[in-house]
Design a protein around this motif. Structure first.
Motif, PDB file in Angstrom:
ATOM      1  N   VAL A 156       3.635  21.801 -33.892  1.00  0.00           N
ATOM      2  CA  VAL A 156       3.425  22.059 -32.470  1.00  0.00           C
ATOM      3  C   VAL A 156       4.564  22.931 -31.978  1.00  0.00           C
ATOM      4  O   VAL A 156       5.726  22.598 -32.192  1.00  0.00           O
ATOM      5  CB  VAL A 156       3.399  20.742 -31.659  1.00  0.00           C
ATOM      6  CG1 VAL A 156       3.204  21.036 -30.189  1.00  0.00           C
ATOM      7  CG2 VAL A 156       2.316  19.816 -32.164  1.00  0.00           C
ATOM      8  N   ARG A 195       0.465  13.338 -26.027  1.00  0.00           N
ATOM      9  CA  ARG A 195       1.736  12.697 -26.392  1.00  0.00           C
ATOM     10  C   ARG A 195       2.429  13.450 -27.512  1.00  0.00           C
ATOM     11  O   ARG A 195       3.653  13.510 -27.560  1.00  0.00           O
ATOM     12  CB  ARG A 195       1.488  11.244 -26.821  1.00  0.00           C
ATOM     13  CG  ARG A 195       1.099  10.364 -25.660  1.00  0.00           C
ATOM     14  CD  ARG A 195       1.415   8.900 -25.912  1.00  0.00           C
ATOM     15  NE  ARG A 195       1.317   8.195 -24.649  1.00  0.00           N
ATOM     16  CZ  ARG A 195       0.289   7.412 -24.317  1.00  0.00           C
ATOM     17  NH1 ARG A 195      -0.686   7.211 -25.170  1.00  0.00           N
ATOM     18  NH2 ARG A 195       0.256   6.821 -23.150  1.00  0.00           N
ATOM     19  N   VAL A 207       6.090  24.662 -28.583  1.00  0.00           N
ATOM     20  CA  VAL A 207       5.990  24.647 -27.131  1.00  0.00           C
ATOM     21  C   VAL A 207       7.140  25.451 -26.557  1.00  0.00           C
ATOM     22  O   VAL A 207       8.283  25.281 -26.967  1.00  0.00           O
ATOM     23  CB  VAL A 207       6.062  23.203 -26.585  1.00  0.00           C
ATOM     24  CG1 VAL A 207       5.910  23.209 -25.087  1.00  0.00           C
ATOM     25  CG2 VAL A 207       5.001  22.342 -27.214  1.00  0.00           C
ATOM     26  N   LEU A 252       1.383  11.203 -17.825  1.00  0.00           N
ATOM     27  CA  LEU A 252       0.442  10.480 -18.668  1.00  0.00           C
ATOM     28  C   LEU A 252       0.021   9.182 -18.006  1.00  0.00           C
ATOM     29  O   LEU A 252      -1.065   8.680 -18.210  1.00  0.00           O
ATOM     30  CB  LEU A 252       1.070  10.188 -20.028  1.00  0.00           C
ATOM     31  CG  LEU A 252       1.437  11.438 -20.822  1.00  0.00           C
ATOM     32  CD1 LEU A 252       2.134  11.078 -22.107  1.00  0.00           C
ATOM     33  CD2 LEU A 252       0.204  12.258 -21.109  1.00  0.00           C
ATOM     34  N   ALA A 253       0.898   8.617 -17.247  1.00  0.00           N
ATOM     35  CA  ALA A 253       0.551   7.394 -16.532  1.00  0.00           C
ATOM     36  C   ALA A 253       1.336   7.397 -15.236  1.00  0.00           C
ATOM     37  O   ALA A 253       2.352   8.066 -15.125  1.00  0.00           O
ATOM     38  CB  ALA A 253       0.909   6.173 -17.369  1.00  0.00           C
ATOM     39  N   ILE A 275       2.193  16.719 -28.060  1.00  0.00           N
ATOM     40  CA  ILE A 275       2.731  17.961 -27.503  1.00  0.00           C
ATOM     41  C   ILE A 275       3.999  17.679 -26.701  1.00  0.00           C
ATOM     42  O   ILE A 275       4.932  18.476 -26.685  1.00  0.00           O
ATOM     43  CB  ILE A 275       1.664  18.653 -26.629  1.00  0.00           C
ATOM     44  CG1 ILE A 275       0.528  19.155 -27.521  1.00  0.00           C
ATOM     45  CG2 ILE A 275       2.256  19.808 -25.850  1.00  0.00           C
ATOM     46  CD1 ILE A 275      -0.653  19.676 -26.784  1.00  0.00           C
ATOM     47  N   ALA A 276       4.050  16.515 -26.074  1.00  0.00           N
ATOM     48  CA  ALA A 276       5.242  16.157 -25.297  1.00  0.00           C
ATOM     49  C   ALA A 276       6.406  15.755 -26.190  1.00  0.00           C
ATOM     50  O   ALA A 276       7.521  15.609 -25.720  1.00  0.00           O
ATOM     51  CB  ALA A 276       4.910  15.018 -24.345  1.00  0.00           C
ATOM     52  N   GLY A 277       6.141  15.551 -27.498  1.00  0.00           N
ATOM     53  CA  GLY A 277       7.217  15.135 -28.389  1.00  0.00           C
ATOM     54  C   GLY A 277       7.426  13.641 -28.412  1.00  0.00           C
ATOM     55  O   GLY A 277       8.444  13.161 -28.879  1.00  0.00           O
ATOM     56  N   ILE A 278       6.471  12.892 -27.879  1.00  0.00           N
ATOM     57  CA  ILE A 278       6.609  11.436 -27.870  1.00  0.00           C
ATOM     58  C   ILE A 278       6.164  10.858 -29.205  1.00  0.00           C
ATOM     59  O   ILE A 278       6.815   9.991 -29.769  1.00  0.00           O
ATOM     60  CB  ILE A 278       5.795  10.827 -26.707  1.00  0.00           C
ATOM     61  CG1 ILE A 278       6.336  11.330 -25.382  1.00  0.00           C
ATOM     62  CG2 ILE A 278       5.823   9.323 -26.773  1.00  0.00           C
ATOM     63  CD1 ILE A 278       5.449  11.037 -24.212  1.00  0.00           C
ATOM     64  N   LEU A 279       5.028  11.355 -29.698  1.00  0.00           N
ATOM     65  CA  LEU A 279       4.538  10.893 -30.994  1.00  0.00           C
ATOM     66  C   LEU A 279       4.847  11.946 -32.046  1.00  0.00           C
ATOM     67  O   LEU A 279       4.652  13.135 -31.812  1.00  0.00           O
ATOM     68  CB  LEU A 279       3.018  10.674 -30.947  1.00  0.00           C
ATOM     69  CG  LEU A 279       2.503   9.477 -30.179  1.00  0.00           C
ATOM     70  CD1 LEU A 279       0.997   9.478 -30.176  1.00  0.00           C
ATOM     71  CD2 LEU A 279       3.019   8.196 -30.805  1.00  0.00           C
ATOM     72  N   PRO A 280       5.324  11.532 -33.214  1.00  0.00           N
ATOM     73  CA  PRO A 280       5.579  12.504 -34.271  1.00  0.00           C
ATOM     74  C   PRO A 280       4.276  12.894 -34.974  1.00  0.00           C
ATOM     75  O   PRO A 280       3.439  12.039 -35.236  1.00  0.00           O
ATOM     76  CB  PRO A 280       6.489  11.730 -35.227  1.00  0.00           C
ATOM     77  CG  PRO A 280       6.162  10.299 -34.997  1.00  0.00           C
ATOM     78  CD  PRO A 280       5.715  10.172 -33.584  1.00  0.00           C
ATOM     79  N   PRO A 281       4.079  14.184 -35.277  1.00  0.00           N
ATOM     80  CA  PRO A 281       2.900  14.581 -36.027  1.00  0.00           C
ATOM     81  C   PRO A 281       3.027  14.171 -37.493  1.00  0.00           C
ATOM     82  O   PRO A 281       4.136  14.034 -37.997  1.00  0.00           O
ATOM     83  CB  PRO A 281       2.876  16.110 -35.885  1.00  0.00           C
ATOM     84  CG  PRO A 281       4.253  16.492 -35.517  1.00  0.00           C
ATOM     85  CD  PRO A 281       4.892  15.320 -34.856  1.00  0.00           C
ATOM     86  N   THR A 311       5.404  15.311 -18.396  1.00  0.00           N
ATOM     87  CA  THR A 311       4.174  14.578 -18.644  1.00  0.00           C
ATOM     88  C   THR A 311       3.770  13.745 -17.443  1.00  0.00           C
ATOM     89  O   THR A 311       4.608  13.141 -16.788  1.00  0.00           O
ATOM     90  CB  THR A 311       4.362  13.614 -19.831  1.00  0.00           C
ATOM     91  OG1 THR A 311       5.557  12.876 -19.611  1.00  0.00           O
ATOM     92  CG2 THR A 311       4.464  14.377 -21.107  1.00  0.00           C
ATOM     93  N   VAL A 346       8.603  20.540 -20.908  1.00  0.00           N
ATOM     94  CA  VAL A 346       7.341  19.832 -20.796  1.00  0.00           C
ATOM     95  C   VAL A 346       7.511  18.617 -19.900  1.00  0.00           C
ATOM     96  O   VAL A 346       8.430  17.828 -20.087  1.00  0.00           O
ATOM     97  CB  VAL A 346       6.837  19.377 -22.173  1.00  0.00           C
ATOM     98  CG1 VAL A 346       5.532  18.635 -22.046  1.00  0.00           C
ATOM     99  CG2 VAL A 346       6.684  20.567 -23.092  1.00  0.00           C
TER     100      VAL A 346
END
Lengths: 280, 251
Positions: free
Chosen positions: B81, B68, B83, B91-92, B70-76, B89, B87
């Motif tokens: 990161v 998530r 990329v 994920l589901a 790497i996909a930019g969904i969650l902020p580090p 995903t 991208v």
């Protein structure tokens, strides 16, 4: 696959800052069709199992107008029993329903889009945008129904009706700003959506929908004008019921509220949207 | 793709649903109901263009969080990161689907949710529906589908999105034996093309088959990174399950 042309994306920690606006708005624009399509599909899915389907969305404010008409037009009556009062009521109630729908759908747009938000990266403002698009799609048939009552009520018909699209546009921008604020707010306080009906109810009574500005005591008028919907409804009345161009003061004031809400709501939403995935 | 010293912390509130009341009560007691979960702690690695990286590790190791981020969904929280490329995903399954709509409508909606243009989806439409192979059910609302059928359509949409960099989370293969075979073949086809793929899986056999590289996460830190065979050997020794049938079962 050519690596040279692929843009480099960097994700770094952030503080509460607005994401780079240029790319954000470009991506939002690129995805606009998704917002509209989502809006249409959500409406379609919502009316999947009721017999009247989407008809209810028009029927609801129409019946409500009937109730108020009986209450204020006939029982408390006086001089406003005629069919023209019904069209006055409808113009206001339909417009208010537009805001109500945008606010209600907007408030839950982020929270109910949990799976989408957790699994795909996209400008989160798409979801409240789609909610407002839904509300607008519901508003269009209401305007059509109003048109019929406009004629029945013998309201003025003329070139000044050309102001209607502009007023609807200002109203839409206004609603979008509002939807952005409440969408973000609901993420932090989930009970926002349960107290929203009461907020909307008191807002309806404070807006010139059931009463006209001329009926109110002179000294409280400045207070009534604080209501953000006040100038919009004022201009709406001037165009639809008085048959004249909206006064520049009201129009400017309404546009100011709309742009202000959009900027304020947009800032509030954008500075927080990167947190949504963690908060849901 | 390069990940440098990446850390992600979740601040989970103690109450399940944040409400105004609980916020006020908390304020009154002058306490902050925040528990910090460190999902990733200083993770660094690099994936060359076109590589297939298998990510393995126990539940809660931070695999999904990594994808998530790497996909930019969650902020580090710290780190960086980088990329290159678009991208996509996986994920589901069935993201953006609406159970009240027909399979046909959901193909379009799901594709648009993933960022495709309407024209793109329409161009691929026949391919997707042929892959899902649902026959007349396509015109029925998706809430009438069995979970296997739902999964088949969702998988069909997901693998036809034409991604540059593909992030795949586990449990992607659904459906009956015949469909499973077809989806495995499709996965192999995707991996064989010159795409960068991150594949999260508990199916160690799958990882060994498909991946060119393997990253082993444990409680948010990197335990091993190298060629799949040796990393998987270390991993299985670590968890002490041995390479028996359970661990080698499918995705």
């Amino acid at each position: 696959m050519s690596t040279a042309v692929e843009p480099l994306q960097v994700f770094e920690p952030h503080t509460r800052q607005v994401p780079p606006l240029g790319p954000y708005l470009r991506e939002l624009w690129r995805r606009r069709r998704f917002a509209v399509h989502l809006a249409r599909m959500n409406l379609k899915a919502a009316s999947y199992d009721t017999a009247f389907g989407q008809l209810w969305q028009v029927l609801n404010p129409l019946l409500l107008a009937g109730v108020y008409y009986v209450l204020f037009g006939i029982i408390l009556g006086g001089d406003r029993g005629g069919p023209d009062y019904l069209s006055v009521l409808l113009a206001g109630l339909f417009a208010f329903t537009f805001t109500r729908n945008a606010l209600g759908l907007g408030a839950t747009s982020i929270v109910s889009g949990g799976r989408l938000i957790l699994n795909t990266a996209f400008p989160r403002a798409l979801l409240p945008l789609s909610a407002v698009a839904s509300a607008l799609l519901l508003y269009v048939p209401m305007l059509g129904v109003y048109g019929v009552f406009h004629l029945i009520g013998g309201q003025p018909v003329g070139w000044q009706l050309l102001w209607v699209p502009l007023l609807v546009a200002i109203h839409t921008v206004f609603n979008l700003g509002l939807a952005l604020v409440f969408a973000a707010l609901t993420v932090y306080f989930r009970d926002t959506s349960s107290f929203l009906p009461y907020l909307l109810r008191i807002w309806l009574y404070l807006s010139p929908v059931l009463w006209a500005v001329d009926d109110t005591p002179e000294r409280i008028r400045p207070l009534l004008a604080i209501n953000p919907l006040f100038p919009l409804f004022g201009a709406w009345h001037e165009v639809l019921l008085d048959g004249r161009s909206p006064s520049p003061g009201l129009l400017g004031y309404a546009a100011l509220w709309a742009v202000g809400l959009l900027l304020g709501g947009g800032w509030f939403f954008l500075t927080r949207e990167r947190e949504f995935a963690v908060r849901i | 793709m390069r990940v440098t010293d990446l850390s992600v912390r979740y601040r989970t509130t103690a109450e399940k649903v944040p409400t105004l009341k609980s916020a006020l009560v908390r304020l009154g007691r002058r306490e902050r109901a925040v528990r910090v979960v460190e999902a990733l702690k200083g993770v660094s690695f690099e994936v060359p263009q076109g590589a297939v990286l298998g990510v393995i590790g126990a539940n809660g190791a931070g695999k999904s969080t990594l994808l998530r981020t790497i996909a930019g969904i969650l902020p580090p929280d710290t780190g960086r990161v980088e990329v290159r490329g678009k991208v996509t995903t996986l994920l589901a399954l069935g993201v953006g689907f609406n159970g009240n709509l027909s399979g046909r409508e959901n193909v379009v909606l799901g594709g648009m949710a993933a960022g495709l243009d309407r024209a793109d989806i329409e161009a691929r439409y026949d391919e997707i529906t042929a892959f899902a192979d649902l026959g007349d059910f396509l015109d029925l609302p998706m809430k009438t589908y069995s979970s296997g059928m739902y999964g088949r359509l969702a998988f069909a949409v997901a693998v036809h999105l034409d991604p540059g960099i593909l992030l795949i989370d586990e449990a992607l293969s659904t459906g009956d034996a015949a469909f499973r075979k077809k989806s495995e073949a499709k996965m192999r086809e995707l991996c064989a093309e010159a795409r960068t793929i991150l594949l999260v899986s508990h199916g160690l056999a799958t990882v060994r088959q498909l991946a060119t590289d393997c990253l082993w996460l444990h409680r948010g830190t990197v335990m091993g990174h190298g060629d799949p065979t040796s990393t998987i050997r270390d991993y299985t020794r670590f968890v002490d399950v041995g390479e028996d049938a359970v661990a080698l079962d499918s995705v």
